[in-house]
Design a protein around this motif. Structure first.
Motif, short mmCIF file in Angstrom:
data_model
loop_
_atom_site.label_atom_id
_atom_site.label_comp_id
_atom_site.label_asym_id
_atom_site.label_seq_id
_atom_site.Cartn_x
_atom_site.Cartn_y
_atom_site.Cartn_z
N GLU A 141 0.67 -1.24 -0.11
CA GLU A 141 0.02 -0.17 0.17
C GLU A 141 0.91 1.41 -0.10
O GLU A 141 1.80 1.26 0.59
CB GLU A 141 -0.79 0.04 1.19
N PRO A 142 0.51 2.46 -0.80
CA PRO A 142 1.18 3.28 -0.52
C PRO A 142 1.20 3.86 0.64
O PRO A 142 0.35 3.95 1.57
CB PRO A 142 0.70 4.40 -1.75
N ARG A 143 2.34 4.67 1.07
CA ARG A 143 2.37 5.33 2.41
C ARG A 143 1.39 6.20 2.72
O ARG A 143 1.12 6.39 3.75
CB ARG A 143 3.90 5.90 2.57
N ALA A 144 0.96 6.95 1.86
CA ALA A 144 0.11 8.00 2.02
C ALA A 144 -1.51 7.38 2.34
O ALA A 144 -2.32 8.16 3.23
CB ALA A 144 -0.51 8.79 0.83
N SER A 145 -1.65 6.02 2.17
CA SER A 145 -2.74 5.26 2.57
C SER A 145 -2.78 5.22 4.15
O SER A 145 -3.93 4.92 4.65
CB SER A 145 -3.21 4.16 1.71
N TRP A 146 -1.70 5.25 4.77
CA TRP A 146 -1.60 4.89 6.07
C TRP A 146 -1.56 6.29 6.74
O TRP A 146 -1.59 6.15 8.13
CB TRP A 146 -0.32 4.28 6.49
N ARG A 147 -1.62 7.50 6.04
CA ARG A 147 -1.35 8.74 7.16
C ARG A 147 -2.71 9.03 7.61
O ARG A 147 -3.87 8.60 6.94
CB ARG A 147 -0.93 9.82 5.95
N VAL A 148 -2.84 9.92 8.68
CA VAL A 148 -3.88 10.03 9.31
C VAL A 148 -4.21 11.54 8.85
O VAL A 148 -3.32 12.46 8.87
CB VAL A 148 -3.56 10.31 10.90
N SER A 149 -5.69 11.72 8.34
CA SER A 149 -6.04 13.04 7.88
C SER A 149 -7.16 13.54 8.91
O SER A 149 -8.17 12.88 9.16
CB SER A 149 -6.70 12.85 6.64
N VAL A 150 -6.85 14.50 9.34
CA VAL A 150 -7.85 15.38 10.31
C VAL A 150 -8.58 16.22 9.55
O VAL A 150 -7.98 17.31 9.04
CB VAL A 150 -7.11 16.06 11.47
N ALA A 151 -10.13 16.13 9.36
CA ALA A 151 -10.78 16.82 8.59
C ALA A 151 -11.38 18.00 9.36
O ALA A 151 -11.62 18.00 10.44
CB ALA A 151 -11.91 16.10 7.74
#
Length: 181
Positions: free
Chosen positions: A171-181
């Motif tokens: 999986e791309p590393r970006a898919s593991w990143r936390v996104s706070v909306a």
């Protein structure tokens, strides 16, 4: 005495396995994890057979345990230590890769905590199941049933989840990143 032998074996295994995951390393931690898992299953089967051999030997009048069984037990325990250390290092390497640097080590700690919780409850279930089996009339030995069921569950897990675990690291590393909306 066996613990004294296992410590350097475990440390050497951790050092060897961690080389593939050092900074900039291109190792595949979940592949290593699954291979070590399979090795650990094989060692579990060997140790179950060893217990059976010891039980058979004791039932023949309590003759002394042959030296080759001690040697086999020590080699199997070394194999289990190597597999366990390999699984630990590869798991930590995977968590390190997928942890979001924006939240520091908190994400990695959370993943490790969940992993630790997932690794602790099976021992309790196994001991409770063994006790329940041995409480049945006729006093059956619960060890072999629980050991074989555990080995079977491990083989089923590895067969069903091994490839999926390998795909997680793709999986791309970006898919593991936390996104706070």
């Amino acid at each position: 005495l066996l613990t004294t032998v296992m410590l350097p074996v475990s440390m050497a295994a951790q050092g060897y396995v961690s080389k593939g995951f050092s900074a900039g390393g291109t190792g595949k931690p979940m592949i290593v994890f699954c291979r070590a898992y399979g090795w650990r299953l094989a060692v579990g089967a060997l140790l179950t057979a060893l217990v059976f051999a010891l039980g058979t030997d004791a039932s023949r009048g309590g003759t002394p345990i042959p030296a080759y069984l001690y040697a086999l037990g020590t080699v199997a325990s070394c194999g289990a230590a190597v597999a366990s250390a390999s699984m630990f290092v590869s798991q930590m390497a995977f968590y390190n890769r997928v942890s979001d640097p924006k939240i520091g080590g908190t994400y990695m700690t959370m993943l490790n905590t969940i992993s630790n919780l997932g690794g602790q409850w099976p021992g309790t279930v196994v001991l409770a199941t063994k006790g329940a089996i041995e409480a049945l009339p006729g006093k059956p030995n619960g060890f072999y049933g629980v050991a074989l069921a555990s080995l079977l569950a491990g083989v089923v897990w590895l067969t069903a989840m091994g490839r999926r675990a390998g795909r997680l690291q793709e999986e791309p590393r970006a898919s593991w990143r936390v996104s706070v909306a």
